[in-house]
Design an enzyme around this catalytic site. Structure first.
Site, PDB file in Angstrom:
ATOM      1  N   LYS A 169       0.848  -1.181   0.000  1.00  0.00           N
ATOM      2  CA  LYS A 169       0.000   0.000   0.000  1.00  0.00           C
ATOM      3  C   LYS A 169       0.894   1.246   0.000  1.00  0.00           C
ATOM      4  O   LYS A 169       2.081   1.164   0.235  1.00  0.00           O
ATOM      5  CB  LYS A 169      -0.901   0.011   1.249  1.00  0.00           C
ATOM      6  N   GLY A 217      -0.811   6.063  -2.907  1.00  0.00           N
ATOM      7  CA  GLY A 217      -1.366   7.413  -2.730  1.00  0.00           C
ATOM      8  C   GLY A 217      -0.661   8.182  -1.614  1.00  0.00           C
ATOM      9  O   GLY A 217      -1.031   9.319  -1.300  1.00  0.00           O
ATOM     10  N   GLU A 219      -2.870   4.879   7.217  1.00  0.00           N
ATOM     11  CA  GLU A 219      -3.622   3.668   6.852  1.00  0.00           C
ATOM     12  C   GLU A 219      -3.214   2.495   7.751  1.00  0.00           C
ATOM     13  O   GLU A 219      -4.061   1.719   8.204  1.00  0.00           O
ATOM     14  CB  GLU A 219      -3.376   3.318   5.385  1.00  0.00           C
TER      15      GLU A 219
HETATM   16  C1  5RP Z   1      -2.942   5.016  -0.612  1.00  0.00           C
HETATM   17  C2  5RP Z   1      -3.154   3.570  -0.846  1.00  0.00           C
HETATM   18  C3  5RP Z   1      -4.255   3.194  -1.784  1.00  0.00           C
HETATM   19  O1  5RP Z   1      -5.164   2.411  -1.089  1.00  0.00           O
HETATM   20  C4  5RP Z   1      -3.668   2.430  -2.925  1.00  0.00           C
HETATM   21  O2  5RP Z   1      -2.674   3.227  -3.530  1.00  0.00           O
HETATM   22  C5  5RP Z   1      -4.725   2.030  -3.940  1.00  0.00           C
HETATM   23  O3  5RP Z   1      -5.249   3.168  -4.540  1.00  0.00           O
HETATM   24  P1  5RP Z   1      -6.344   3.112  -5.674  1.00  0.00           P
HETATM   25  O4  5RP Z   1      -7.561   2.514  -5.074  1.00  0.00           O
HETATM   26  O5  5RP Z   1      -6.512   4.548  -6.092  1.00  0.00           O
HETATM   27  O6  5RP Z   1      -5.799   2.273  -6.826  1.00  0.00           O
HETATM   28  O7  5RP Z   1      -2.512   2.719  -0.304  1.00  0.00           O
HETATM   29  O8  5RP Z   1      -1.862   5.229   0.246  1.00  0.00           O
END
Ligand code: 5RP
Length: 222
Positions: free
Chosen positions: A93, A96, A102
């Site tokens: 993860k 984002g 998280e």
């Molecule tokens: C953010 C994350 C998101 O959950 C991960 O990047 C998935 O993102 P998306 O649903 O936009 O593909 O870990 O830190």
């Protein structure tokens, strides 16, 4: 069909009256939040704990009531996205940049549901670069120490300046060829001074909701 939308909306079926809910971050959970907002408008009584400033802003706009992480001891259910998921329910993860909050929310969640489209379900973790949140101070040193573990770390940037997390830190995107032992790497990374947290989520997820192009949804339970 949009696998992200399918998965995001499906996961909300596990929400029950009175729950404290961890609200994940990203474009898949976005669909969960929209659905949840509809349910709140119809009278569902829940409180959300956002995992990022973006999610907090969106939840407020949608009218989802919030509670701060510092005022609770436990979350009933968290719904969050992931960049990669393997059959052992191990995750990468942080695509984002919200991995620290998280992981904090996931760590006190009774149940942790991951919502992904089928492209994210992989045999081996590691094709997606592993995000590692580090303190800005002497980040080059931290980067070298992480690189010595067998990856190529790259400082994440936005508009030609380092990307800054909600916690005021940097992110290194670490290119490992294949992550063989996620548990060990998770522990090793977090022992390096300067590392705040890494994007490997091990022993946290209990349910994976996978939305597929053909319109079906697979739900895997641990
Ligand atoms: C953010 C994350 C998101 O959950 C991960 O990047 C998935 O993102 P998306 O649903 O936009 O593909 O870990 O830190």
């Amino acid at each position: 069909m949009d696998g992200k939308k399918l998965a995001g909306e499906k996961a909300v079926e596990y929400v029950k009256e009175g729950m404290i809910l961890g609200l994940g971050t990203g474009s898949t959970v976005y669909w969960s939040l929209l659905k949840l907002a509809e349910m709140v408008k119809k009278g569902l009584d829940i409180k959300g704990v956002p995992t990022s400033q973006n999610t907090e802003k969106l939840a407020i706009e949608l009218g989802i009531p919030l509670v701060s992480l510092s005022s609770i001891n436990q979350v009933d259910l968290t719904i969050d996205g992931a960049d990669e998921v393997n059959p052992n329910f191990e995750l990468i993860k942080g695509g984002g940049g919200a991995l620290l909050r998280e992981k904090m929310v996931a760590s006190i969640s009774q149940s942790f549901i991951i919502v992904v489209d089928e492209t994210k379900y992989v045999t081996n973790l590691g094709e997606f670069p592993l995000p590692v949140e580090i303190v800005p101070f002497s980040w080059e040193l931290t980067s070298k120490q992480i690189g010595a573990l067998g990856c190529e770390p790259k400082l994440r940037s936005k508009n030609n300046t380092p990307f800054i997390t909600d916690n005021g830190n940097y992110i290194l995107d670490c290119y490992f060829e294949k992550i063989q032992d996620a548990s060990k790497l998770n522990a090793t990374l977090n022992m390096i001074p300067g590392v705040v947290e890494n994007g490997l989520f091990v022993h946290l997820a209990d349910t994976i909701v996978i939305g597929k192009r053909n319109g079906s949804v697979d739900i895997l339970f641990k």
